[in-house]
Design an enzyme around this catalytic site. Structure first.
Site, PDB file in Angstrom:
ATOM      1  N   ARG A  22      23.982  37.643  41.501  1.00 24.48           N
ATOM      2  CA  ARG A  22      25.065  37.836  42.457  1.00 24.48           C
ATOM      3  C   ARG A  22      25.224  39.291  42.563  1.00 24.48           C
ATOM      4  NH1 ARG A  22      29.447  33.024  40.746  1.00 24.48           N
ATOM      5  NH2 ARG A  22      27.734  31.503  40.777  1.00 24.48           N
ATOM      6  N   SER A 113      29.120  31.157  44.764  1.00 23.36           N
ATOM      7  CA  SER A 113      30.042  30.162  44.570  1.00 23.36           C
ATOM      8  C   SER A 113      31.246  30.512  45.143  1.00 23.36           C
ATOM      9  CB  SER A 113      30.101  30.177  43.073  1.00 23.36           C
ATOM     10  OG  SER A 113      31.081  28.872  42.553  1.00 23.36           O
ATOM     11  N   HIS A 114      32.489  30.529  44.286  1.00 23.66           N
ATOM     12  CA  HIS A 114      33.648  30.927  44.954  1.00 23.66           C
ATOM     13  C   HIS A 114      34.013  32.462  45.214  1.00 23.66           C
ATOM     14  CE1 HIS A 114      33.240  31.265  40.702  1.00 23.66           C
ATOM     15  NE2 HIS A 114      34.059  32.572  40.841  1.00 23.66           N
ATOM     16  N   ASP A 278      35.057  24.496  46.098  1.00 26.81           N
ATOM     17  CA  ASP A 278      34.904  25.798  46.246  1.00 26.81           C
ATOM     18  C   ASP A 278      33.784  26.116  47.129  1.00 26.81           C
ATOM     19  OD1 ASP A 278      32.662  24.827  44.564  1.00 26.81           O
ATOM     20  OD2 ASP A 278      32.231  26.869  43.750  1.00 26.81           O
ATOM     21  N   ASP A 280      30.625  26.736  47.147  1.00 19.70           N
ATOM     22  CA  ASP A 280      29.384  25.898  47.172  1.00 19.70           C
ATOM     23  C   ASP A 280      29.521  24.398  46.889  1.00 19.70           C
ATOM     24  OD1 ASP A 280      29.996  26.930  44.667  1.00 19.70           O
ATOM     25  OD2 ASP A 280      27.741  26.711  44.127  1.00 19.70           O
ATOM     26  N   ASP A 282      30.534  22.914  44.194  1.00 16.39           N
ATOM     27  CA  ASP A 282      30.369  22.407  42.936  1.00 16.39           C
ATOM     28  C   ASP A 282      31.509  22.277  41.981  1.00 16.39           C
ATOM     29  OD1 ASP A 282      30.383  24.983  42.311  1.00 16.39           O
ATOM     30  OD2 ASP A 282      28.654  25.172  41.294  1.00 16.39           O
ATOM     31  N   ARG A 283      32.850  22.886  42.227  1.00 16.24           N
ATOM     32  CA  ARG A 283      33.902  22.780  41.426  1.00 16.24           C
ATOM     33  C   ARG A 283      34.978  22.078  42.287  1.00 16.24           C
ATOM     34  NH1 ARG A 283      35.372  29.145  39.250  1.00 16.24           N
ATOM     35  NH2 ARG A 283      33.382  29.537  38.528  1.00 16.24           N
ATOM     36  N   GLU A 365      36.145  24.534  31.767  1.00 17.02           N
ATOM     37  CA  GLU A 365      37.352  24.759  31.952  1.00 17.02           C
ATOM     38  C   GLU A 365      37.475  25.526  33.455  1.00 17.02           C
ATOM     39  OE1 GLU A 365      37.970  28.279  32.316  1.00 17.02           O
ATOM     40  OE2 GLU A 365      36.099  28.459  31.660  1.00 17.02           O
ATOM     41  N   LYS A 377      27.272  20.944  38.467  1.00 20.99           N
ATOM     42  CA  LYS A 377      28.657  20.352  38.616  1.00 20.99           C
ATOM     43  C   LYS A 377      28.865  19.829  39.868  1.00 20.99           C
ATOM     44  CE  LYS A 377      30.562  24.983  38.408  1.00 20.99           C
ATOM     45  NZ  LYS A 377      30.037  26.071  37.564  1.00 20.99           N
ATOM     46  N   ARG A 497      37.802  37.579  29.925  1.00 20.36           N
ATOM     47  CA  ARG A 497      38.384  36.186  30.114  1.00 20.36           C
ATOM     48  C   ARG A 497      38.922  36.063  28.731  1.00 20.36           C
ATOM     49  NH1 ARG A 497      36.782  34.747  35.007  1.00 20.36           N
ATOM     50  NH2 ARG A 497      34.594  34.623  35.643  1.00 20.36           N
TER      51      ARG A 497
HETATM   52  C1  G1P Z   1      32.054  31.399  35.370  1.00 23.51           C
HETATM   53  C2  G1P Z   1      32.666  30.189  34.821  1.00 23.51           C
HETATM   54  C3  G1P Z   1      31.737  29.152  33.951  1.00 23.51           C
HETATM   55  C4  G1P Z   1      30.711  28.773  35.394  1.00 23.51           C
HETATM   56  C5  G1P Z   1      30.253  29.993  36.169  1.00 23.51           C
HETATM   57  C6  G1P Z   1      29.511  29.343  37.390  1.00 23.51           C
HETATM   58  O1  G1P Z   1      31.105  32.039  34.624  1.00 23.51           O
HETATM   59  O2  G1P Z   1      33.411  30.792  33.631  1.00 23.51           O
HETATM   60  O3  G1P Z   1      32.166  28.165  33.515  1.00 23.51           O
HETATM   61  O4  G1P Z   1      29.727  27.927  34.753  1.00 23.51           O
HETATM   62  O5  G1P Z   1      31.187  30.705  36.624  1.00 23.51           O
HETATM   63  O6  G1P Z   1      30.636  28.644  37.966  1.00 23.51           O
HETATM   64  P1  G1P Z   1      31.521  33.456  34.053  1.00 23.51           P
HETATM   65  O7  G1P Z   1      32.000  34.688  35.353  1.00 23.51           O
HETATM   66  O8  G1P Z   1      32.719  33.203  33.062  1.00 23.51           O
HETATM   67  O9  G1P Z   1      30.440  33.890  33.370  1.00 23.51           O
HETATM   68 ZN    ZN Z   2      30.661  27.213  42.799  1.00 20.55          ZN
END
Ligand code: G1P
Ligand code: ZN
Length: 544
Positions: A22, A113-114, A278, A280, A282-283, A365, A377, A497
């Site tokens: 990304r 993703s988001h 979200d 894409d 998956d959330r 989570e 997911k 986090r």
């Molecule tokens: C984050 C989420 C993780 C998820 C990932 C992709 O990753 O915490 O659970 O699988 O996005 O959606 P992180 O940015 O914490 O590495």
């Molecule tokens: Zn996503």
């Protein structure tokens, strides 16, 4: 077919993170940048000659351009077939479904993703293997190694594919099939859930559903499945037209970013069930009228009610959750007498467990739940799961969750994100905290005794591969935990986090406000890791 071999030089920043590569769109727009990563991916795979590749993305800015480049490179590299979502669109779960259904060799999913989208925002690319799931670490490591030595890539010199017309086309020697992005996925959903019961629920005037697609990929999926097939009122799906910039928003389904939905769900006369997905698809976020369900609780409640759902009524083989996800699902697994797995963050770690049938449901989570129906997911799947539970139990979301807490106890849970902090400060904070961990064991913090304190390392029970350095965790004798890790998906500086969890069984204490219930652990974590002091941030950027 004119296949060109183009000379190139490596970029040093193409290491795939938690979920693929990304970067800002402007980074991907550098000459050869995308091509280098795609060729490095193909080179990391066994022969692609004569194989089928699925391609699609969440529709964000640069999606179609990237699809055209990938298809021309796939043809030049010897793939015989490509399956592409119309207009280059496929939600991540739909891509996983299609890879599996058509026995494809793999797929390339274009998404960040988001993360926000648009010319100055984010873009992403990841490779999924033939089980439909994200490439395991040995492949992403090989991809990264290739990006460091690459000196040429192959691409054919042909006109662009017409992505808008469903049907077959030729691109060099490769057959490109443009498919409807929704229908295969919709068919899979109909095979898992009791659509009749959900139709009856949605036909009941006292039940209202609201689904926020956040201007991203799930709009067409939500309209087709929820409104057309299941008969939800038109207008149930809001923000349902995918836009290349996601309407300028941040399509992350949580209490901060899904504000329009949250406002409606916490107002008078709120709908019975509110949900969002979200960028894409998956959330998911699940809300009842004036009620928020944490993703960890959602997974636990799904596991406890799975026997009500046609696809899972035969029983679950196990439940798997990522390490920072609350331990609520563990209590259900214990009661059901099934396996419970704790994996590192990221969906790729569930793949082996699902393939080996060691787990049926998985969750994180971070608003992600899913099952063995695919290897990603799945946002809409979670909404349908809840609809199916509600159709069977005929109770409100709040009643179902409250009953669950009475039976299993409540895992209070929160995540605090500190976004875009300088990378050196973040890594120093983690290094210094890790050094303190051994001396914490046996000490008292926030009125509890530290039982263990370590850097989480995971041994995959299926292939015995070891993934270390997966987050710092401090566990207490009463089940509480403090966890810190650095995000692997951010594109700017570092994101720290902090995950906090406590466990409460006292029936009189099950309805506290979450931040209040966790305040002592939150302060203890801040003192210990010196978050405020080192980052200069008075508060987290996002609390979920
Ligand atoms: C984050 C989420 C993780 C998820 C990932 C992709 O990753 O915490 O659970 O699988 O996005 O959606 P992180 O940015 O914490 O590495
Ligand atoms: Zn996503």
């Amino acid at each position: 077919m004119t296949a060109l071999t183009v000379k190139t030089t490596p970029f040093n920043d193409q290491k795939p993170g938690t979920s693929g590569l990304r970067k800002k769109v402007t980074v991907f727009q550098q000459a050869h940048y995308l091509e280098n990563f795609v060729q490095s991916t193909f080179n990391a795979l066994d022969s692609v000659e004569g194989k089928t590749l699925v391609v699609g993305g969440d529709g964000r800015f640069y999606n179609e351009h990237a699809v055209q480049i990938i298809l021309k490179m796939a043809a030049a590299n010897g793939f015989s077939n490509a399956i592409v979502g119309q207009n280059g669109l496929l939600s991540t779960p739909a891509a996983s479904c299609i890879i599996r259904k058509y026995n494809a060799f793999g797929g390339i999913i274009l998404s960040a993703s988001h993360n926000p989208a648009g010319p100055t925002e984010d873009f992403g690319i990841k490779y999924n293997v033939s089980n439909g799931g994200p490439a395991p670490e040995h492949i992403t490591d090989a991809i990264f190694a290739n990006t460091q030595t690459i000196n040429r890539y192959q691409i054919i010199d042909e006109d662009d594919v017409d992505l808008s017309t469903i049907g077959s086309q030729e691109l060099g020697d490769m057959q490109v099939k443009i498919i409807d992005p929704v229908s295969d996925y919709a068919e899979l959903m109909a095979s898992l859930f009791d659509f009749e019961a959900i139709r009856a629920l949605l036909a009941d005037d006292s039940f209202t559903l609201r689904f926020d697609a956040m201007h991203a990929i799930t709009g067409p999926y939500g309209k087709e499945i929820l409104e057309k097939e299941l008969g939800a009122a038109s207008g149930t799906v809001i923000n349902g037209t995918p836009l290349t910039d996601f309407g300028g928003g941040h399509p992350d389904p949580n209490l901060t970013y899904a504000k329009e939905l949250v406002d409606e769900m916490f107002a008078d006369n709120a709908p019975t069930l509110g949900a969002a997905s979200d960028g894409d698809g998956d959330r998911n976020m699940i809300l009842g009228a004036n009620f928020f369900v944490t993703p960890s609780d959602s997974l636990a409640i799904m596991a406890a009610n799975a026997h009500l759902i046609p696809a899972y009524k035969g029983g679950l083989t196990g439940v798997a959750r990522s390490m920072p996800t609350s331990q609520a699902p563990d209590r259900v697994a214990e009661k059901l007498g099934i396996e419970c797995h704790e994996t590192p963050t990221g969906w790729k770690f569930f793949g082996n467990l699902l393939d080996a049938d060691r787990t049926t449901l998985c969750g994180e989570e971070s608003f992600g739940n899913g099952s063995n129906h695919i290897r990603e997911k799945d946002g809409l799947w979670a909404v349908l799961f809840w609809l199916n539970i509600l159709a069977e139990r005929k109770q409100s979301v709040a009643e179902i969750v409250n009953q669950h807490w009475l039976e299993y106890g409540r895992n209070y849970y929160t995540r605090h994100d500190y976004e875009a902090i300088p990378s050196d400060i973040a890594s120093q904070l983690m290094t210094d905290l890790e050094a303190k961990l051994p001396s914490l064991i046996g000490q008292t913090l926030a009125g509890r005794t530290v039982q263990y304190a370590d850097n989480f390392s995971y041994t995959d029970p299926v292939d015995n591969s070891v993934s270390s350095n997966q987050g710092l965790r401090i566990g207490f004798d009463d089940g509480a935990r403090i966890i810190l890790r650095l995000s692997g998906t951010g594109t700017e500086g570092a994101t720290l986090r902090l995950y906090i969890e406590s466990y409460e069984q006292d029936a009189d204490k099950l309805n506290q406000e979450t931040q209040t219930a966790l305040q002592d652990l939150i302060s203890a974590a801040d003192t210990l890791a010196e978050i405020t002091q080192r980052t200069g941030r008075a508060a987290p950027t996002v609390i979920t």
